[in-house]
Design a protein around this motif. Structure first.
Motif, PDB file in Angstrom:
ATOM      1  N   LEU B   4       0.849  -1.198   0.000  1.00  0.00           N
ATOM      2  CA  LEU B   4       0.000   0.000   0.000  1.00  0.00           C
ATOM      3  C   LEU B   4       0.872   1.230   0.000  1.00  0.00           C
ATOM      4  O   LEU B   4       1.767   1.373   0.816  1.00  0.00           O
ATOM      5  CB  LEU B   4      -0.871   0.008   1.254  1.00  0.00           C
ATOM      6  CG  LEU B   4      -2.026  -0.994   1.273  1.00  0.00           C
ATOM      7  CD1 LEU B   4      -2.669  -0.990   2.635  1.00  0.00           C
ATOM      8  CD2 LEU B   4      -3.047  -0.641   0.217  1.00  0.00           C
ATOM      9  N   ARG B   5       0.640   2.112  -0.936  1.00  0.00           N
ATOM     10  CA  ARG B   5       1.333   3.391  -0.894  1.00  0.00           C
ATOM     11  C   ARG B   5       0.425   4.444  -1.514  1.00  0.00           C
ATOM     12  O   ARG B   5      -0.536   4.117  -2.209  1.00  0.00           O
ATOM     13  CB  ARG B   5       2.674   3.327  -1.626  1.00  0.00           C
ATOM     14  CG  ARG B   5       2.552   2.923  -3.059  1.00  0.00           C
ATOM     15  CD  ARG B   5       3.911   2.878  -3.725  1.00  0.00           C
ATOM     16  NE  ARG B   5       3.758   2.315  -5.041  1.00  0.00           N
ATOM     17  CZ  ARG B   5       3.454   3.012  -6.122  1.00  0.00           C
ATOM     18  NH1 ARG B   5       3.290   4.303  -6.064  1.00  0.00           N
ATOM     19  NH2 ARG B   5       3.317   2.408  -7.279  1.00  0.00           N
ATOM     20  N   ALA B   6       0.790   5.668  -1.261  1.00  0.00           N
ATOM     21  CA  ALA B   6      -0.068   6.768  -1.695  1.00  0.00           C
ATOM     22  C   ALA B   6      -0.151   6.780  -3.204  1.00  0.00           C
ATOM     23  O   ALA B   6       0.835   6.603  -3.894  1.00  0.00           O
ATOM     24  CB  ALA B   6       0.506   8.089  -1.197  1.00  0.00           C
ATOM     25  N   GLY B   7      -1.349   6.986  -3.713  1.00  0.00           N
ATOM     26  CA  GLY B   7      -1.511   7.087  -5.156  1.00  0.00           C
ATOM     27  C   GLY B   7      -1.752   5.769  -5.837  1.00  0.00           C
ATOM     28  O   GLY B   7      -1.876   5.717  -7.058  1.00  0.00           O
ATOM     29  N   LEU B   8      -1.812   4.661  -5.072  1.00  0.00           N
ATOM     30  CA  LEU B   8      -2.046   3.361  -5.694  1.00  0.00           C
ATOM     31  C   LEU B   8      -3.407   3.333  -6.355  1.00  0.00           C
ATOM     32  O   LEU B   8      -3.615   2.741  -7.403  1.00  0.00           O
ATOM     33  CB  LEU B   8      -1.944   2.261  -4.628  1.00  0.00           C
ATOM     34  CG  LEU B   8      -1.874   0.840  -5.146  1.00  0.00           C
ATOM     35  CD1 LEU B   8      -0.678   0.668  -6.040  1.00  0.00           C
ATOM     36  CD2 LEU B   8      -1.783  -0.128  -3.991  1.00  0.00           C
ATOM     37  N   CYS B   9      -4.357   3.979  -5.714  1.00  0.00           N
ATOM     38  CA  CYS B   9      -5.668   4.106  -6.334  1.00  0.00           C
ATOM     39  C   CYS B   9      -6.267   5.413  -5.820  1.00  0.00           C
ATOM     40  O   CYS B   9      -5.828   5.927  -4.781  1.00  0.00           O
ATOM     41  CB  CYS B   9      -6.549   2.918  -5.965  1.00  0.00           C
ATOM     42  SG  CYS B   9      -7.204   2.979  -4.301  1.00  0.00           S
ATOM     43  N   PRO B  10      -7.218   5.962  -6.516  1.00  0.00           N
ATOM     44  CA  PRO B  10      -7.779   7.235  -6.026  1.00  0.00           C
ATOM     45  C   PRO B  10      -8.424   7.024  -4.664  1.00  0.00           C
ATOM     46  O   PRO B  10      -9.132   6.071  -4.439  1.00  0.00           O
ATOM     47  CB  PRO B  10      -8.820   7.603  -7.089  1.00  0.00           C
ATOM     48  CG  PRO B  10      -9.059   6.352  -7.865  1.00  0.00           C
ATOM     49  CD  PRO B  10      -7.813   5.543  -7.782  1.00  0.00           C
ATOM     50  N   GLY B  11      -8.160   7.920  -3.779  1.00  0.00           N
ATOM     51  CA  GLY B  11      -8.738   7.820  -2.443  1.00  0.00           C
ATOM     52  C   GLY B  11      -7.755   7.289  -1.430  1.00  0.00           C
ATOM     53  O   GLY B  11      -8.034   7.309  -0.233  1.00  0.00           O
ATOM     54  N   LEU B  12      -6.598   6.813  -1.884  1.00  0.00           N
ATOM     55  CA  LEU B  12      -5.620   6.310  -0.927  1.00  0.00           C
ATOM     56  C   LEU B  12      -4.562   7.392  -0.727  1.00  0.00           C
ATOM     57  O   LEU B  12      -3.634   7.533  -1.503  1.00  0.00           O
ATOM     58  CB  LEU B  12      -4.986   5.029  -1.486  1.00  0.00           C
ATOM     59  CG  LEU B  12      -4.074   4.267  -0.518  1.00  0.00           C
ATOM     60  CD1 LEU B  12      -4.851   3.804   0.679  1.00  0.00           C
ATOM     61  CD2 LEU B  12      -3.483   3.064  -1.219  1.00  0.00           C
ATOM     62  N   ALA B  52     -15.113   1.298   0.249  1.00  0.00           N
ATOM     63  CA  ALA B  52     -14.937   1.691  -1.163  1.00  0.00           C
ATOM     64  C   ALA B  52     -13.505   1.449  -1.606  1.00  0.00           C
ATOM     65  O   ALA B  52     -13.247   0.956  -2.715  1.00  0.00           O
ATOM     66  CB  ALA B  52     -15.306   3.165  -1.335  1.00  0.00           C
ATOM     67  N   LEU B  53     -12.567   1.792  -0.707  1.00  0.00           N
ATOM     68  CA  LEU B  53     -11.143   1.587  -1.016  1.00  0.00           C
ATOM     69  C   LEU B  53     -10.839   0.122  -1.281  1.00  0.00           C
ATOM     70  O   LEU B  53     -10.157  -0.240  -2.248  1.00  0.00           O
ATOM     71  CB  LEU B  53     -10.334   2.078   0.193  1.00  0.00           C
ATOM     72  CG  LEU B  53      -8.845   2.237  -0.005  1.00  0.00           C
ATOM     73  CD1 LEU B  53      -8.614   3.323  -1.011  1.00  0.00           C
ATOM     74  CD2 LEU B  53      -8.190   2.574   1.307  1.00  0.00           C
ATOM     75  N   ARG B  54     -11.393  -0.725  -0.401  1.00  0.00           N
ATOM     76  CA  ARG B  54     -11.127  -2.163  -0.547  1.00  0.00           C
ATOM     77  C   ARG B  54     -11.693  -2.687  -1.857  1.00  0.00           C
ATOM     78  O   ARG B  54     -11.071  -3.479  -2.553  1.00  0.00           O
ATOM     79  CB  ARG B  54     -11.719  -2.923   0.638  1.00  0.00           C
ATOM     80  CG  ARG B  54     -11.349  -4.389   0.576  1.00  0.00           C
ATOM     81  CD  ARG B  54     -11.599  -5.097   1.845  1.00  0.00           C
ATOM     82  NE  ARG B  54     -12.998  -5.327   2.096  1.00  0.00           N
ATOM     83  CZ  ARG B  54     -13.439  -6.054   3.111  1.00  0.00           C
ATOM     84  NH1 ARG B  54     -12.583  -6.589   3.944  1.00  0.00           N
ATOM     85  NH2 ARG B  54     -14.720  -6.210   3.307  1.00  0.00           N
ATOM     86  N   ARG B  55     -12.885  -2.176  -2.206  1.00  0.00           N
ATOM     87  CA  ARG B  55     -13.494  -2.647  -3.455  1.00  0.00           C
ATOM     88  C   ARG B  55     -12.647  -2.275  -4.662  1.00  0.00           C
ATOM     89  O   ARG B  55     -12.402  -3.075  -5.564  1.00  0.00           O
ATOM     90  CB  ARG B  55     -14.903  -2.070  -3.603  1.00  0.00           C
ATOM     91  CG  ARG B  55     -15.793  -2.961  -4.457  1.00  0.00           C
ATOM     92  CD  ARG B  55     -17.188  -2.421  -4.626  1.00  0.00           C
ATOM     93  NE  ARG B  55     -17.798  -2.126  -3.338  1.00  0.00           N
ATOM     94  CZ  ARG B  55     -18.574  -1.059  -3.130  1.00  0.00           C
ATOM     95  NH1 ARG B  55     -18.815  -0.211  -4.090  1.00  0.00           N
ATOM     96  NH2 ARG B  55     -19.096  -0.843  -1.935  1.00  0.00           N
ATOM     97  N   GLN B  60      -8.658  -3.950  -8.799  1.00  0.00           N
ATOM     98  CA  GLN B  60      -7.397  -3.710  -9.495  1.00  0.00           C
ATOM     99  C   GLN B  60      -6.478  -4.926  -9.448  1.00  0.00           C
ATOM    100  O   GLN B  60      -5.753  -5.205 -10.383  1.00  0.00           O
ATOM    101  CB  GLN B  60      -6.690  -2.537  -8.802  1.00  0.00           C
ATOM    102  CG  GLN B  60      -6.126  -1.535  -9.742  1.00  0.00           C
ATOM    103  CD  GLN B  60      -5.497  -0.406  -8.968  1.00  0.00           C
ATOM    104  OE1 GLN B  60      -5.839  -0.163  -7.809  1.00  0.00           O
ATOM    105  NE2 GLN B  60      -4.576   0.264  -9.584  1.00  0.00           N
ATOM    106  N   PHE B  61      -6.488  -5.630  -8.328  1.00  0.00           N
ATOM    107  CA  PHE B  61      -5.460  -6.646  -8.122  1.00  0.00           C
ATOM    108  C   PHE B  61      -5.904  -8.079  -8.314  1.00  0.00           C
ATOM    109  O   PHE B  61      -5.084  -8.985  -8.345  1.00  0.00           O
ATOM    110  CB  PHE B  61      -4.872  -6.520  -6.707  1.00  0.00           C
ATOM    111  CG  PHE B  61      -3.863  -5.428  -6.622  1.00  0.00           C
ATOM    112  CD1 PHE B  61      -4.247  -4.144  -6.291  1.00  0.00           C
ATOM    113  CD2 PHE B  61      -2.540  -5.674  -6.917  1.00  0.00           C
ATOM    114  CE1 PHE B  61      -3.326  -3.127  -6.234  1.00  0.00           C
ATOM    115  CE2 PHE B  61      -1.612  -4.664  -6.855  1.00  0.00           C
ATOM    116  CZ  PHE B  61      -2.000  -3.387  -6.515  1.00  0.00           C
ATOM    117  N   SER B  62      -7.217  -8.334  -8.400  1.00  0.00           N
ATOM    118  CA  SER B  62      -7.577  -9.744  -8.487  1.00  0.00           C
ATOM    119  C   SER B  62      -7.527 -10.207  -9.922  1.00  0.00           C
ATOM    120  O   SER B  62      -7.546  -9.429 -10.864  1.00  0.00           O
ATOM    121  CB  SER B  62      -8.959  -9.974  -7.892  1.00  0.00           C
ATOM    122  OG  SER B  62      -9.859  -9.058  -8.439  1.00  0.00           O
TER     123      SER B  62
END
Lengths: 380, 329
Positions: B4-12, B52-55, B60-62
């Motif tokens: 997990l790092r900043a910018g991996l997906c919007p909202g993180l 929402a973040l988890r979704r 993205q990753f599955s």
């Protein structure tokens, strides 16, 4: 990469920006990051290049980085004599041109040369199998002389290495063969009066021929393996060698071997070493093998010794056999020539064509070993 | 799995990342497995935002499930069938060599494996105009025989030269060089993925047994590991880069010493998807006969046990190209 100067490696800065971590480790020291100040001495590297998302580079860039690293590492390592670091690829067209310029080693038996496509080819391993006394060692000694024939007479003008495991090398026989060869060439040069032939003939004397055959005697399989694996060093010093003969590859491996799987491994490793020598140094390799009896479906067949897997080892396989007082040579396996059988004979002058032509019906009927043993069974 | 790092997906944002790190949630897998209500309470983050973040991260990753129809469509567009140039062999192989698969040719000494490989190389380079890589490990590659096969197909010297230029030959005699070479090839082809012309379509390894048998057996287990690594390289080459891989194998005796079986053991038998066996024609008897039987021993598409007869002396000359397209469709 030896750590003399980081800036000597041209892509160092590109690497720094791309690679997440390179760990370097000298013996006895802690694993540290080699992206720190490089230290002198050799370092082994464990490289992990992880693509997205940690470093933010794509898979293609990661692949390119790995390739740069491999090239740099290989460029700094000292090169060993005779081995090339990267595999050289060439197109089939270039290979064809090389084959056209390459010569063959003639055997003085024109029928045998014909079925082989010109003679014993260079860069390939040839195996000669036969029952005792049929002429395998005679052929080897003849080839050791023939490889030295000067180029203007159609030879390859090379030297020979003779590795003997059975003790069947007779120097006086080689001297007789050499003298006969010199006389034969003198007859030919009588027709050509130009200087080149005369000069070449002057160098082709008995002393020169005998001094260019390098003889090694190996008493057991360990000595044979050691000799073969040390050959690359010998060949780098004597670059004119074009023929390596191992007379009796079966003999050291057939007795005192309890572990058959070890024997298969050693033989296969030996075969790969031989073809690699033949290819890298552009020489021909001749191996002689014995015959053994195999009982197959209550029939006794005469087959080459050393087992099934050895059958794949040599590129070209010749089998010599007897057929009612006449010697025959059969080409069993070749990448470019058809299977065929020809008669030959051994004269006091050496290996030659058969004098009397054998009637074709007899030659055709008894070519297959299986058929021969069936006929014998019917007779009994 | 991704850190997990900043910018991996919007909202993180960076502060969310730090808060989650405080609760020892460092990767996407950790977040997917965590109890979000508890995390929302302890980190004072909004529960809805976390869900929402988890979704988004899971999407993205599955891995994408594919249905059979899509898979079939993809295979139809990406697989090519390359004719070997020998009609009866094509019948056995169900129209030819499939890209994305490893095909094995096994046979005893002098049974014609190298001849079949040379014929395949000549046909692919000349009739199909594709590049071929021929990896030679026992000295069987003779360019003059290749020229003979090409001369039987066309009299035009320019075309012969062009076909010879499309065949690359590499001489490797031990397994480490072979692994190096295959990895280099993979790297080079992956970089040129966009340029469709000039890529290798067939890789012929003649023979794979010669480089592996010096290592197999005995007390060391490295031989098996190296063999499986070679198998993996060949399969990656076939599958990911759309190449048809052909390997040749030797024959060894069965355990009771009666029949012959392909060498390299049971582990290797799972690597090729198609296996054919070459044998001398029984009953012909005379030496110098160039007839061989070809038997299909393993195939994903055809019933095993099919047999054909080929003549290695005149390989591919009686088959002319107008015949083949009718068979392939």
């Amino acid at each position: 990469m030896s750590g003399e100067s980081a800036n000597a490696v041209p892509h160092y800065h590109k690497l720094c920006s791309r690679v997440s971590r390179i760990w370097g480790n000298r013996r006895g020291q802690h694993i540290r990051s080699a992206m720190d100040k490089p230290r002198p001495g050799k370092t082994t590297f464990v490289i992990m290049v992880s693509p997205l998302p940690e470093v933010g580079i794509s898979k293609e860039e990661a692949l390119e980085t790995l390739q740069i690293l491999r090239r740099e590492c290989l460029a700094d390592k000292p090169r060993c004599a005779g081995t090339s670091v990267t595999v050289k690829k060439c197109t089939a067209l270039e290979l064809l041109e090389q084959e056209h310029t390459q010569g063959f080693i003639i055997t003085f038996c024109s029928a045998l040369d014909n079925i082989l496509g010109g003679g014993i080819p260079l860069t390939k391993t040839t195996e000669v199998c036969g029952v005792p006394g049929v002429g395998k060692t005679q052929l080897c000694m003849q080839l050791a002389v023939d490889v030295q024939i000067p180029e203007c007479f159609g030879g390859v003008a090379g030297e020979a290495v003779f590795i003997d495991t059975e003790g069947s090398f007779m120097v006086d026989r080689v001297a007789t063969l050499a003298t006969a060869c010199i006389q034969h060439l003198r007859l030919i040069s009588g027709a050509h009066t130009d200087e080149e032939h005369q000069k070449a003939l002057e160098d082709f004397t008995l002393e020169n021929i005998l001094s260019h055959i390098y003889y090694f005697r190996c008493h057991d399989y360990t000595e044979l393996l050691a000799q073969v694996y040390l050959l690359p060093d010998f060949l780098s010093d004597h670059s004119k060698v074009q023929l390596v003969i191992i007379d009796g590859i079966a003999f050291p491996f057939r007795h005192d071997f309890d572990d058959l799987s070890l024997r298969t491994r050693l033989l296969n490793g030996l075969a790969q070493q031989m073809i690699s020598l033949a290819n890298n140094y552009r020489l021909a390799v001749i191996l002689t093998n014995q015959m053994t009896t195999k009982i197959d479906k209550s029939q006794a067949l005469l087959v080459p010794a050393l087992g099934e897997s050895w059958g794949h080892a040599a590129t070209i396989r010749l089998i010599f056999h007897w057929e009612q007082m006449q010697r025959f040579a059969t080409l069993y396996k070749s990448p470019s020539q058809k299977e065929s059988t020809i008669p030959f004979q051994i004269t006091p002058q050496g290996f030659r064509d058969a004098a009397i032509t054998v009637p074709s019906s007899k030659a055709g009927a008894s070519l297959n070993f299986r058929k021969q043993s069936q006929e014998q069974e019917e007779e009994c | 799995m991704g850190v997990l790092r900043a910018g991996l997906c919007p909202g993180l944002t960076e502060e969310i990342v730090q808060l989650l790190k405080g609760r020892r949630i460092k990767t996407v897998a950790d977040l997917a497995a965590a109890n979000l209500e508890e995390v929302a309470q302890k980190c004072s983050l909004s529960y809805k935002a976390l869900v929402a973040l988890r979704r988004v991260l899971l999407a993205q990753f599955s891995a994408f499930p594919l249905n059979g129809a899509d898979l079939y469509e993809e295979l139809k567009t990406s697989t090519a069938i390359l004719s070997t140039g020998i009609g009866s062999l094509d019948k056995l192989l169900d129209a030819g060599l499939y890209t994305g698969e490893v095909t094995e040719i096994a046979g005893g000494p002098g049974s014609g494996k190298t001849q079949v490989c040379l014929c395949v190389a000549a046909n692919v380079a000349h009739s199909l105009q594709q590049n071929v890589l021929y990896v030679d490990s026992n000295g069987g590659m003779t360019a003059s025989r290749l020229l003979q096969l090409l001369q039987a197909r066309t009299q035009d010297e320019e075309k012969q030269a062009g076909a010879l230029r499309r065949i690359q030959v590499a001489h490797v005699f031990d397994i480490f060089r072979m692994l190096d070479m295959l990895q280099d090839l993979r790297g080079a082809m992956a970089q040129q993925a966009t340029a469709s012309s000039g890529t290798v379509k067939v890789v012929i390894v003649d023979s794979v047994t010669a480089v592996v048998t010096p290592l197999l057996g005995g007390q060391q287990r490295e031989g098996l590991a190296l063999m499986m690594q070679l198998a993996r390289e060949l399969k990656i080459l076939a599958r990911d880069l759309g190449v048809a891989v052909v390997v040749t194998n030797h024959l060894t005796r069965d355990r009771d010493g009666r029949r012959f079986k392909p060498a390299l053991g049971r582990s290797w038998s799972f690597v090729p998807s198609t296996r054919i066996l070459l044998d001398v024609l029984e009953g012909a008897g005379t030496l110098g006969s160039s007839q061989r039987t070809v038997c299909l021993t393993k195939s994903p598409r055809q019933p095993t046990g099919l047999q054909e007869v080929i003549d290695i002396g005149t390989l591919g000359t009686e088959e002319q190209s107008p015949e083949l397209p009718a068979e392939q469709t």
